[in-house]
Design a protein around this motif. Structure first.
Motif, short mmCIF file in Angstrom:
data_model
loop_
_atom_site.label_atom_id
_atom_site.label_comp_id
_atom_site.label_asym_id
_atom_site.label_seq_id
_atom_site.Cartn_x
_atom_site.Cartn_y
_atom_site.Cartn_z
N GLY A 367 12.29 -3.79 -4.15
CA GLY A 367 12.60 -2.22 -3.28
C GLY A 367 12.75 -2.44 -1.99
O GLY A 367 13.17 -1.70 -1.19
N ASN A 368 12.24 -3.66 -1.26
CA ASN A 368 12.35 -3.63 0.15
C ASN A 368 13.51 -4.33 0.62
O ASN A 368 13.68 -5.37 1.59
N SER A 369 14.65 -4.16 0.13
CA SER A 369 16.11 -4.46 0.52
C SER A 369 16.50 -3.81 1.70
O SER A 369 15.84 -3.08 2.43
N ILE A 370 17.50 -4.38 1.94
CA ILE A 370 18.06 -3.98 3.45
C ILE A 370 18.65 -2.24 3.51
O ILE A 370 19.38 -2.09 2.61
N ASP A 388 7.61 -1.91 0.68
CA ASP A 388 6.91 -1.33 -0.77
C ASP A 388 6.02 -2.16 -1.23
O ASP A 388 5.50 -3.19 -0.60
N GLU A 389 5.61 -2.08 -2.26
CA GLU A 389 4.58 -2.63 -3.27
C GLU A 389 5.02 -4.22 -3.68
O GLU A 389 4.26 -5.19 -3.58
N SER A 390 6.67 -4.63 -3.55
CA SER A 390 6.60 -6.04 -3.56
C SER A 390 6.62 -6.88 -2.38
O SER A 390 6.74 -8.16 -2.62
N PHE A 391 6.27 -6.32 -1.10
CA PHE A 391 6.10 -7.04 0.00
C PHE A 391 4.50 -7.37 -0.13
O PHE A 391 3.56 -6.44 -0.06
N THR A 392 4.24 -8.70 -0.21
CA THR A 392 2.77 -9.07 -0.45
C THR A 392 1.90 -9.28 0.75
O THR A 392 0.87 -9.87 0.80
N ASN A 393 2.47 -8.86 1.87
CA ASN A 393 1.68 -9.09 3.17
C ASN A 393 1.21 -8.07 3.77
O ASN A 393 1.24 -7.84 5.35
N THR A 394 0.98 -6.80 3.31
CA THR A 394 0.66 -5.52 3.92
C THR A 394 -0.55 -5.72 4.54
O THR A 394 -1.55 -6.47 4.14
N LEU A 429 2.39 0.18 3.60
CA LEU A 429 3.39 0.73 2.75
C LEU A 429 4.19 1.90 3.27
O LEU A 429 3.51 2.58 3.92
N ASP A 430 5.55 1.89 3.01
CA ASP A 430 6.52 2.97 3.35
C ASP A 430 6.81 2.95 4.95
O ASP A 430 7.34 3.76 5.44
#
Length: 451
Positions: A367-370, A388-394, A429-430
């Motif tokens: 979901g975290n595309s350009i 979004d949730e697919s980014f693992t470094n929040t 997130l967001d």
């Protein structure tokens, strides 16, 4: 990714030259066999001669396996119908150029019917870029992120600038931490500057800040110039039409010089609030009589690059505060950049940014595309991602992240507010993250982290 480009004019060839560098497999289609052969030899792509409205031609180009079909012919209706046929034959995504103002206005209602995933208008996008620099005349370019909440302004360090010969860290202390220098072009190199980086005269600097802070910051840095209130437009093409519409809606006076009687009459009907003058834009005596020298800005938009450059240089010599020049040919753009012109715009390059953004955004399933992409000096990019949730470094401080070399998080928009990041800042997130990178082709936010 497999891409088919139909129609190889200026925009089509620009897309090929950019997308081939993105390592895609490209197949071209055009009715001109000489043009197809020339492009195939020049870029080492595959090609076929024929119409994009012919089923056999599209199948011969591999439409059933195509990830993207991009139509760039000179006919809007043909572009739309080519996309509809390509979609029916199995193309995953379709993109069409639509230039006619009346047709473009209805595209939101029509695109689902014809299976269009994206449509673009080079002239409208160019006009909008010009409007932004006329709002901030000290800028060479102004790019926006997060629906206009954050901006990136490019300007040149003058010899009398309060920033010249000062390191970035000293500038931050002196002028406050409201902005960030994301990129600096020094001579022929582009840098993501560190705290000890010293700005020099003639450096081209990209400053990132909140949109609502730009006026205050440009005043602080002594680069403020009031927005243009009267604009001289040379040439009456589609860009001029869209530009005049935007400017007139903001109560800005517009004069358009057009040497074609039929087009001048047409513009008089379409733009009743503008002043339309039937004359040659290169006539010095006429320009002086119409008081070009008293206008706030001159925008040269004729169909001839050389003419645009000459009239722009003349406007600068006459003391016009802001001059914008349209240039299309890559070889001339390179030469024009050495002439100290204020702002150079190239419609085909602007559209290449939009198409590349769309293609890259659909290369990944995360979901975290350009969401936004700007190419800068052909050596760097500024991109926007939604976390979004697919980014693992929040929720990890930026100083503790292993961010790749030559990559910088230049800003964050959270709950509609711009945040200037430091080492303690975390991504949540967001969030909308603005990323700057040199010589990297990033398609998703996770790629900024070292593996």
């Amino acid at each position: 990714m497999n891409l088919i480009i139909i129609g190889i004019g200026k925009v089509g060839e620009t897309l090929i030259s950019n997308l081939i560098n993105e390592h895609h497999d490209i197949f071209i289609v055009d009715i001109n066999s000489n043009k197809v052969q020339s492009i195939v030899n020049k870029y080492d792509v595959n090609g076929i001669t024929g119409s994009g409205l012919e089923r056999d031609v599209l199948l011969g180009a591999g439409v059933d396996k195509a990830d993207f079909v991009i139509t760039c012919t000179t006919q809007d209706e043909k572009n739309i119908l080519c996309c509809a046929l390509a979609k029916k034959l199995g193309a995953k995504y379709t993109i069409a150029r639509v230039r006619d103002p009346e047709l473009f206005k209805e595209m939101d209602n029509m695109n689902a019917v014809f299976g269009l995933d994206f449509f673009f208008n080079p002239e409208l996008q160019t006009a909008r870029e010009i409007v932004r620099v006329l709002k901030y005349p000290s800028a060479k370019s102004v790019e926006t992120f997060s629906e206009g909440r954050a901006s990136m302004l490019e300007f040149t360090i003058s010899k009398d600038s309060p920033l010249v010969n000062k390191p970035i860290i000293e500038i931050s202390k002196e002028f406050g931490n409201e902005f960030l220098f994301g990129l600096v072009k020094h001579q022929d190199s582009v840098f993501i500057p560190h705290g000890n980086f010293v700005l020099k005269e003639n450096d081209s600097v990209h400053l990132i800040t909140a949109e609502n802070s730009l006026y205050r910051i440009t005043k602080k840095l002594q680069i403020f110039r009031r927005s243009a209130k009267s604009v001289f437009v040379l040439g009456g093409g589609k860009i001029s039409y869209y530009l005049a519409q935007e400017l007139l809606d903001s109560n800005i006076d517009v004069k358009i010089i057009e040497n074609n009687t039929e087009r001048a009459n047409e513009l008089s009907i379409l733009l009743p609030k503008a002043t339309i003058l039937l004359f040659d834009a290169t006539n010095q005596e006429f320009l002086e009589e119409e008081k070009l020298q008293d206008s706030d800005a001159c925008v040269s938009l004729t169909g001839i690059d050389e003419e645009n450059i000459i009239t722009s240089l003349y406007a600068k010599e006459k003391g016009v505060p802001k001059v914008v020049t349209k240039v299309d040919k890559p070889s001339i753009i390179n030469m024009a950049s050495q002439l100290n012109l204020d702002t150079i715009v190239s419609p085909k390059d602007i559209i290449a940014n939009h198409i590349i953004r769309f293609v890259r955004a659909h290369q990944t399933t995360s979901g975290n595309s350009i969401k936004t992409l700007y190419k800068i000096h052909d050596m760097a990019e500024a991109l926007e991602f939604i976390v979004d949730e697919s980014f693992t470094n929040t929720n990890i401080p930026l100083k503790d992240l292993s961010i790749r070399d030559n990559v910088l998080i230049g800003g964050i928009v959270r709950d509609g507010k711009f945040i200037l990041p430091d080492g303690r800042t975390t991504l949540k997130l967001d969030d909308k993250a603005i990323v700057l990178t040199i010589d990297k082709q990033i398609t998703e936010l996770n790629q900024i982290i070292k593996q």
